[in-house]
Design a protein around this motif. Structure first.
Motif: not given
Length: 86
Positions: A34-35, A60-62, A71-73
């Motif tokens: 994750i960057v 990408k997250k968005p 990312i939440k995990s």
């Protein structure tokens, strides 16, 4: 694992980096890079195979709901893991 810990500690000290390490007793499902909390590169751990043998996905997250979930995990696993002093 001790060799990896030693190498990370050496890199942290010699390059004045902010490296943090934690250990978890849970078996990992994802291999994630994750960057900047936005760009996610993820693959799965396949039974009986090396991690690099699985397909890798970048997102990408968005733009991707699955990136948000990865990312939440990761954040949850990090919070529950045991910190290691470097």
């Amino acid at each position: 694992m001790q060799t990896t810990v030693s190498r990370l500690a050496s890199h942290k000290n010699s390059a004045n980096l902010d490296i943090r390490l934690r250990f978890s007793s849970a078996y990992p499902v994802w291999r994630a890079i994750i960057v900047d909390r936005e760009q996610v590169h993820v693959s799965v751990f396949l039974p009986g195979r090396r991690g690099i043998e699985a397909d890798q996905y970048s997102m990408k997250k968005p733009e991707e709901q699955i990136a948000h979930a990865v990312i939440k995990s990761y954040q949850l696993a990090w919070k529950q893991a045991q910190e290691v002093a470097l």
